[in-house]
Design a protein around this motif. Sequence first.
Motif, short mmCIF file in Angstrom:
data_model
loop_
_atom_site.label_atom_id
_atom_site.label_comp_id
_atom_site.label_asym_id
_atom_site.label_seq_id
_atom_site.Cartn_x
_atom_site.Cartn_y
_atom_site.Cartn_z
N THR A 350 -26.21 7.55 -5.08
CA THR A 350 -25.72 7.92 -6.40
C THR A 350 -24.44 7.17 -6.77
N SER A 356 -19.44 6.23 -11.72
CA SER A 356 -19.96 7.40 -11.01
C SER A 356 -18.92 7.96 -10.04
N GLN A 359 -16.48 9.97 -12.19
CA GLN A 359 -17.05 11.25 -12.63
C GLN A 359 -17.08 12.26 -11.49
N TRP A 360 -17.43 11.80 -10.28
CA TRP A 360 -17.48 12.72 -9.15
C TRP A 360 -16.07 13.20 -8.80
N PHE A 383 -24.54 17.24 -9.33
CA PHE A 383 -24.15 15.89 -9.76
C PHE A 383 -25.24 14.89 -9.38
N ARG A 386 -28.26 14.93 -11.60
CA ARG A 386 -28.06 14.35 -12.93
C ARG A 386 -27.83 12.84 -12.91
N HIS A 387 -27.30 12.33 -11.80
CA HIS A 387 -26.86 10.93 -11.79
C HIS A 387 -27.55 10.04 -10.78
N ARG A 394 -33.84 13.10 -8.85
CA ARG A 394 -33.28 13.99 -9.87
C ARG A 394 -34.19 15.20 -10.08
#
Length: 479
Positions: A350, A356, A359-360, A383, A386-387, A394
């Motif tokens: 991911t 990414s 975001q994490w 997470f 979604r990613h 997913r």
Amino acid sequence: MHNEMELCQVIYSFLTTQIRFGAYRFGDRLPTMEEASQQMLVSFDTVRSAYRRLQADGLITLSKSIGTTVRVRYSGAEIERNIRAFYGERRDALLDLSQSMRLLFGKTQWLAMKTMPPEALDKIEDYAREKNIFLSYARQLQLIYDSLHNDLMMRLVWQNFMFFEAPFLSIAENIKYFVKAGNPLLNMTGCCRKKDWTGLQAAVDDFLTVFPSALSQFYAERLVPSPAQPQISFAWNGYKKPSQLCYSLSREILGSISRGEFPAGSYLPSLEKLAKEKQVSVSTIRRTLTILNQIGAIRSINGVGAQVLLLDQSSENCDFTQPIIRKRLQDYIESLQILTLTCRRTAESTFVSPDSLTQWKNLLNEIRRTGRYETIIYDSMKFISRHAPLQTIRMVYTQLLQLLFWGHPLRGIHGNQRDFNRVLLPHLEILLDCLEREDSAAFAVELEDISIRQLNFTAELMDRLGFPEVRALRVPEKL
């Protein structure tokens, strides 16, 4: 896999595919029901149900005098059209699924084989030497994954088998891709006997990487690219059969309670208001509230309403003897085991861009700000759902996360918020440090470690509550 209807569907699906793809031609004899039962390690009744479905569809003829024969006649051109239509409609899903197999099954198959007794390894080796690669592979799958005692994982394995492996191996020419790879099952059993667990992981990974390579080569050699056409997606449901609406609504409300939308001590909206909001009947809401009462999330008070309970009250009010509640808690811990066995690799996959990572990092900083450290595992898996770059990952993670809400009555037994924070804060800091250093491998290892601890602790807790069957779901501290 123990569900007879699912086994029947597996047998029906791959025999149908073999007939449509020309593995069995008009007039060819299929194995007798007794032979098929022995070959596929299933009951005679399961095979009979599958054969009767094939007969009802006009694909075979059942006769006591001559046995089971193929009734439908496909010409060579029709067989080729069947193959092209099948793979044309599933191109996107199959390529995505094949690349997901190492992430979903690599660590899982390693653990399954590591824990197999010597007599099971003997059977694997016997199957691996059979000339019928298709049949031997199906039997090996069942024997290997049965050793995990995780029905949820077995259903995922068979769904993958029906959608991808069974059709692919039903085309005789495709066997060449696996002949090139030697005999990987014998390599794996050899590593098991030597207790070479590093070598076993390498052998499992090598085998699972054959599938995306073989599929890509198959498309390049066999199927000419065609204009864009509607695609059939790979789908999997965490339940053996479509869940009743009241179960879906129960999960939704449990999610709202977990997120604090209905805090402890507050009351859920009235039956009528919930029915209008969810666009269902009042009777469906009543059944939903019955489930939530049984699981200890709420307490219905006559003339007052449905009150949301504190976590410690939830565990005290949960009726752990109810078969429905026991099954839902089994779903919970089986889903947690799958997430634990797959999260390291899916987490690494991911981290596809600096964005990414950011975001994490924002997600974990928000967990630290709110002080709800117990959500680290759930929010991290969400997470990924979604990613993750692969659609299969997913979809599977989305299904598994829905099942985690059934663990609600166990949260109060785990401890209070202060206990959670004291244990999990060091892990949260390690995860954030990994993100700061952009070390995706170390991050994934730490996430796996947290998940292992949570899984094993939950298994011990459920064992004390009268669920001895979950002992088999524990995993080693270091995978």
